[in-house]
Design a protein around this motif. Structure first.
Motif, PDB file in Angstrom:
ATOM      1  N   ASN A 134       0.765  -1.300  -0.352  1.00 40.79           N
ATOM      2  CA  ASN A 134       0.090  -0.308  -0.358  1.00 40.79           C
ATOM      3  C   ASN A 134       1.371   1.457   0.055  1.00 40.79           C
ATOM      4  O   ASN A 134       2.173   1.251   0.230  1.00 40.79           O
ATOM      5  CB  ASN A 134      -0.652  -0.001   1.090  1.00 40.79           C
ATOM      6  N   ALA A 135       0.250   2.610  -0.008  1.00 46.44           N
ATOM      7  CA  ALA A 135       0.736   3.792  -0.320  1.00 46.44           C
ATOM      8  C   ALA A 135       2.059   3.801   1.045  1.00 46.44           C
ATOM      9  O   ALA A 135       3.108   4.083   0.706  1.00 46.44           O
ATOM     10  CB  ALA A 135       0.104   4.785  -0.903  1.00 46.44           C
ATOM     11  N   THR A 136       1.475   3.439   2.428  1.00 42.86           N
ATOM     12  CA  THR A 136       2.464   4.325   3.341  1.00 42.86           C
ATOM     13  C   THR A 136       2.895   2.905   3.266  1.00 42.86           C
ATOM     14  O   THR A 136       3.278   2.985   5.049  1.00 42.86           O
ATOM     15  CB  THR A 136       1.428   4.564   4.405  1.00 42.86           C
ATOM     16  N   SER A 137       3.348   1.737   3.084  1.00 43.99           N
ATOM     17  CA  SER A 137       4.162   0.614   3.687  1.00 43.99           C
ATOM     18  C   SER A 137       5.501   1.171   4.131  1.00 43.99           C
ATOM     19  O   SER A 137       5.805   1.231   3.396  1.00 43.99           O
ATOM     20  CB  SER A 137       3.948  -0.727   2.601  1.00 43.99           C
ATOM     21  N   THR A 138       6.188   0.437   4.667  1.00 39.91           N
ATOM     22  CA  THR A 138       7.366   0.748   5.370  1.00 39.91           C
ATOM     23  C   THR A 138       8.289  -0.335   4.507  1.00 39.91           C
ATOM     24  O   THR A 138       9.406  -0.064   4.743  1.00 39.91           O
ATOM     25  CB  THR A 138       7.961   0.803   6.944  1.00 39.91           C
ATOM     26  N   CYS A 139       7.707  -1.564   3.788  1.00 40.74           N
ATOM     27  CA  CYS A 139       8.260  -2.231   3.053  1.00 40.74           C
ATOM     28  C   CYS A 139       8.852  -1.754   1.999  1.00 40.74           C
ATOM     29  O   CYS A 139      10.390  -2.001   1.036  1.00 40.74           O
ATOM     30  CB  CYS A 139       7.440  -3.050   2.541  1.00 40.74           C
ATOM     31  N   TRP A 140       8.363  -0.407   1.046  1.00 42.90           N
ATOM     32  CA  TRP A 140       9.426   0.267   0.215  1.00 42.90           C
ATOM     33  C   TRP A 140      10.652   0.852   1.003  1.00 42.90           C
ATOM     34  O   TRP A 140      10.570   1.585   1.509  1.00 42.90           O
ATOM     35  CB  TRP A 140       8.443   2.109   0.130  1.00 42.90           C
ATOM     36  N   LYS A 141      11.015   0.747   0.063  1.00 44.21           N
ATOM     37  CA  LYS A 141      13.076   0.896  -0.198  1.00 44.21           C
ATOM     38  C   LYS A 141      13.187   1.904  -0.778  1.00 44.21           C
ATOM     39  O   LYS A 141      13.328   2.058  -1.890  1.00 44.21           O
ATOM     40  CB  LYS A 141      13.359   0.040   0.883  1.00 44.21           C
ATOM     41  N   ALA A 142      14.575   2.373  -1.048  1.00 42.34           N
ATOM     42  CA  ALA A 142      14.754   3.522  -1.983  1.00 42.34           C
ATOM     43  C   ALA A 142      15.954   3.297  -2.343  1.00 42.34           C
ATOM     44  O   ALA A 142      16.913   1.864  -1.634  1.00 42.34           O
ATOM     45  CB  ALA A 142      15.011   4.705  -1.119  1.00 42.34           C
ATOM     46  N   ILE A 143      16.918   3.420  -3.228  1.00 41.53           N
ATOM     47  CA  ILE A 143      17.933   2.450  -3.367  1.00 41.53           C
ATOM     48  C   ILE A 143      19.293   3.521  -3.776  1.00 41.53           C
ATOM     49  O   ILE A 143      19.677   4.773  -3.785  1.00 41.53           O
ATOM     50  CB  ILE A 143      18.280   2.011  -4.904  1.00 41.53           C
ATOM     51  N   ASN A 144      19.877   3.002  -2.678  1.00 46.70           N
ATOM     52  CA  ASN A 144      21.458   3.944  -2.196  1.00 46.70           C
ATOM     53  C   ASN A 144      22.219   4.520  -3.336  1.00 46.70           C
ATOM     54  O   ASN A 144      22.900   2.976  -4.050  1.00 46.70           O
ATOM     55  CB  ASN A 144      22.315   3.327  -1.332  1.00 46.70           C
ATOM     56  N   ALA A 145      22.601   5.416  -4.150  1.00 45.88           N
ATOM     57  CA  ALA A 145      22.841   5.927  -5.202  1.00 45.88           C
ATOM     58  C   ALA A 145      24.356   5.152  -5.338  1.00 45.88           C
ATOM     59  O   ALA A 145      24.836   4.809  -6.753  1.00 45.88           O
ATOM     60  CB  ALA A 145      23.251   7.026  -6.023  1.00 45.88           C
ATOM     61  N   ALA A 146      25.689   5.292  -4.871  1.00 46.67           N
ATOM     62  CA  ALA A 146      26.446   5.119  -4.641  1.00 46.67           C
ATOM     63  C   ALA A 146      26.961   3.151  -4.094  1.00 46.67           C
ATOM     64  O   ALA A 146      27.611   3.230  -5.362  1.00 46.67           O
ATOM     65  CB  ALA A 146      27.463   5.628  -3.284  1.00 46.67           C
ATOM     66  N   ASP A 147      26.655   2.460  -3.221  1.00 45.56           N
ATOM     67  CA  ASP A 147      26.528   1.329  -3.217  1.00 45.56           C
ATOM     68  C   ASP A 147      25.691   0.728  -3.101  1.00 45.56           C
ATOM     69  O   ASP A 147      25.799  -0.852  -3.460  1.00 45.56           O
ATOM     70  CB  ASP A 147      26.817   1.092  -1.677  1.00 45.56           C
ATOM     71  N   GLY A 148      24.067   0.684  -3.870  1.00 42.86           N
ATOM     72  CA  GLY A 148      23.204  -0.524  -4.007  1.00 42.86           C
ATOM     73  C   GLY A 148      22.296  -0.792  -3.015  1.00 42.86           C
ATOM     74  O   GLY A 148      21.453  -1.291  -3.154  1.00 42.86           O
ATOM     75  N   SER A 149      22.688   0.094  -2.093  1.00 43.27           N
ATOM     76  CA  SER A 149      21.673  -0.435  -0.906  1.00 43.27           C
ATOM     77  C   SER A 149      20.547  -0.501  -0.653  1.00 43.27           C
ATOM     78  O   SER A 149      20.089   0.530  -1.198  1.00 43.27           O
ATOM     79  CB  SER A 149      22.455  -0.206   1.123  1.00 43.27           C
ATOM     80  N   LEU A 150      19.735  -1.148  -0.153  1.00 45.87           N
ATOM     81  CA  LEU A 150      18.137  -0.620  -0.140  1.00 45.87           C
ATOM     82  C   LEU A 150      17.903   0.432   1.704  1.00 45.87           C
ATOM     83  O   LEU A 150      18.925  -0.082   2.507  1.00 45.87           O
ATOM     84  CB  LEU A 150      17.345  -1.581   0.052  1.00 45.87           C
ATOM     85  N   VAL A 151      17.517   1.755   1.568  1.00 48.19           N
ATOM     86  CA  VAL A 151      17.981   2.920   2.712  1.00 48.19           C
ATOM     87  C   VAL A 151      16.431   3.261   2.251  1.00 48.19           C
ATOM     88  O   VAL A 151      15.016   3.173   1.389  1.00 48.19           O
ATOM     89  CB  VAL A 151      18.651   3.625   2.062  1.00 48.19           C
ATOM     90  N   GLU A 152      16.124   3.711   3.728  1.00 47.59           N
ATOM     91  CA  GLU A 152      14.392   4.142   4.574  1.00 47.59           C
ATOM     92  C   GLU A 152      14.312   6.130   3.411  1.00 47.59           C
ATOM     93  O   GLU A 152      15.424   6.186   2.304  1.00 47.59           O
ATOM     94  CB  GLU A 152      14.990   4.838   5.445  1.00 47.59           C
ATOM     95  N   PRO A 153      13.728   5.387   2.009  1.00 47.84           N
ATOM     96  CA  PRO A 153      13.414   6.643   1.615  1.00 47.84           C
ATOM     97  C   PRO A 153      13.290   7.755   1.336  1.00 47.84           C
ATOM     98  O   PRO A 153      12.977   8.590   2.386  1.00 47.84           O
ATOM     99  CB  PRO A 153      11.638   6.256   1.099  1.00 47.84           C
ATOM    100  N   GLU A 154      14.297   9.071   1.045  1.00 52.83           N
ATOM    101  CA  GLU A 154      13.929  10.233   0.926  1.00 52.83           C
ATOM    102  C   GLU A 154      12.567  11.014   0.839  1.00 52.83           C
ATOM    103  O   GLU A 154      12.133  11.770   1.031  1.00 52.83           O
ATOM    104  CB  GLU A 154      15.428  10.906  -0.286  1.00 52.83           C
ATOM    105  N   CYS A 155      11.900  10.339  -0.623  1.00 50.80           N
ATOM    106  CA  CYS A 155      10.763  11.096  -0.864  1.00 50.80           C
ATOM    107  C   CYS A 155       8.801  10.673  -0.028  1.00 50.80           C
ATOM    108  O   CYS A 155       9.177   8.951  -0.118  1.00 50.80           O
ATOM    109  CB  CYS A 155      10.518  11.101  -2.007  1.00 50.80           C
ATOM    110  N   HIS A 156       8.357  10.748   0.228  1.00 48.17           N
ATOM    111  CA  HIS A 156       7.563  10.669   0.568  1.00 48.17           C
ATOM    112  C   HIS A 156       6.443  11.252  -0.299  1.00 48.17           C
ATOM    113  O   HIS A 156       6.063  12.330  -1.026  1.00 48.17           O
ATOM    114  CB  HIS A 156       7.287  11.001   2.252  1.00 48.17           C
TER     115      HIS A 156
END
Length: 367
Positions: free
Chosen positions: A214-236
């Motif tokens: 769903n739109a507010t799920s905490t499962c959504w992750k962003a991708i760190n541009a430098a190392d490709g790791s999954l991180v908390e989103p910057e955009c909401h």
């Protein structure tokens, strides 16, 4: 059960990697088994890690079962069956619900699964054709499929699932997956764009209904541009400011080309596109992030040229909140349709006769 066993045996005799599986409704769907492989098996710019489609909740799986046909719906449940009119005019969440209603292990096709199949097709020289030109492929003149719906002027729109020629199969055999190019677009789980920021569920976690999308799920992750790791989103979904800076992978439209970077300098609430083969990155995107993007069929392979993707197109809308994703093209997409085509222009409540879906199945997943 005995009759079903005979049906399944007949399916496997004709198509050894196909299986007919019943769901909680005791009705069958025909599926194609996709065994696990590594990124390096399908990507020149890959690594030796297992492809993301074969990892669910941190556990490697042996493979997944993919709908051989675009979904048709009966009593609010999705089925993969031949010779049917593909169901359309369902929004993203409804498509998911129709697949999950089948029971344990069933789910809406995820972008990770679609990507695994698309990359396999390209690696093996099988870029499937399909209904992208009113009942036929824009590159074929003699082959047509069985019409099921029509335009107001009488031209063919939908065709019956699996009724095209072998060129419409993902491996050009009877055992293949049908209609990945055209007919109707297909909603994909586990991938979205929020104010220009690319967000995913880890690996193939979108195959598990217990990981909310769903739109507010905490499962959504962003991708760190430098190392490709999954991180908390910057955009909401309620905040636009973070798209202007940060460290996560975002999509910017630069000189009419979609470009992965960390800052959105050109945004629009209108869908814009370019051929998939032109999609590129700035220097802000590190090698590991590029491998992840390539594994998800979101970035051309290392050393690939535009022509390698045969005109498949890449549409996005980076000037608004959440946009979900559908892939493959429709009956009038022409040469822009294909296994690398992607459309991230519309929101999750949107429905249209041009957008359908497809079920998939992983028995290891508890849903």
């Amino acid at each position: 059960m005995a009759n079903f066993d005979l049906t399944n045996l007949a399916v496997k005799m004709i198509c050894p990697n196909n299986v007919a599986k019943v769901d909680d409704t005791d009705l069958p769907s025909v599926l194609v088994y996709i065994p696990a492989f590594k990124n390096s098996d399908v990507l020149a710019g890959g690594n030796d890690s297992i492809h993301p489609a074969f990892i669910v909740n941190g556990v490697q799986i042996a493979g997944f079962y993919y709908g051989k046909y675009q979904a048709t719906t009966y009593n609010n449940v999705a089925y993969s069956l031949p010779g049917e009119d593909p169901s359309a005019s369902l929004n993203f969440d409804t498509a998911r619900a129709r697949c999950e209603a089948k029971g344990h292990g069933w789910h809406l096709s995820t972008n990770a699964e679609w990507a695994a199949i698309a990359l396999w097709c390209k690696k093996n020289g099988f870029m499937p054709y399909g209904n992208n030109n009113y009942g036929k492929d824009s590159r074929e003149s003699n082959y047509k499929a069985i019409p099921t719906t029509f335009e107001s002027d009488g031209r063919t729109a939908h065709v019956a699932t699996g009724t095209g020629p072998l060129t419409w199969s993902h491996d050009k055999t009877l055992s293949g997956i049908w209609d990945l190019n055209g007919n109707v677009w297909e909603w994909q789980g586990g991938l979205r764009l929020v104010w220009g920021e690319l967000q995913i569920l880890a690996n193939n976690d979108a195959a598990d209904p217990d990981n909310p999308q769903n739109a507010t799920s905490t499962c959504w992750k962003a991708i760190n541009a430098a190392d490709g790791s999954l991180v908390e989103p910057e955009c909401h979904t309620t905040d636009t400011s973070a798209k202007l800076s940060g460290n996560t992978v975002k999509l910017d439209y630069v000189n009419n080309i979609w470009t992965y970077t960390t800052t959105v300098t050109s945004s629009s609430d209108k869908g814009r596109g370019c051929t998939f083969g032109k999609v590129t990155c700035t220097a802000a995107i590190g090698d590991a992030a590029k491998v992840l993007l390539r594994s998800l069929a979101l970035l051309p392979d290392e050393g690939a040229v535009e022509a390698d993707y045969e005109g498949d197109y890449f549409w996005w809308n980076n000037g608004v909140a959440e946009r979900c994703v559908y892939r493959g093209g429709d009956w009038f997409s022409g040469p822009n349709a294909g296994v690398f085509s992607l459309n991230g222009y519309l929101s999750r409540p949107f429905s249209s006769a041009v957008i359908g879906f497809r079920p998939a199945f992983i028995p290891e997943v508890i849903g």
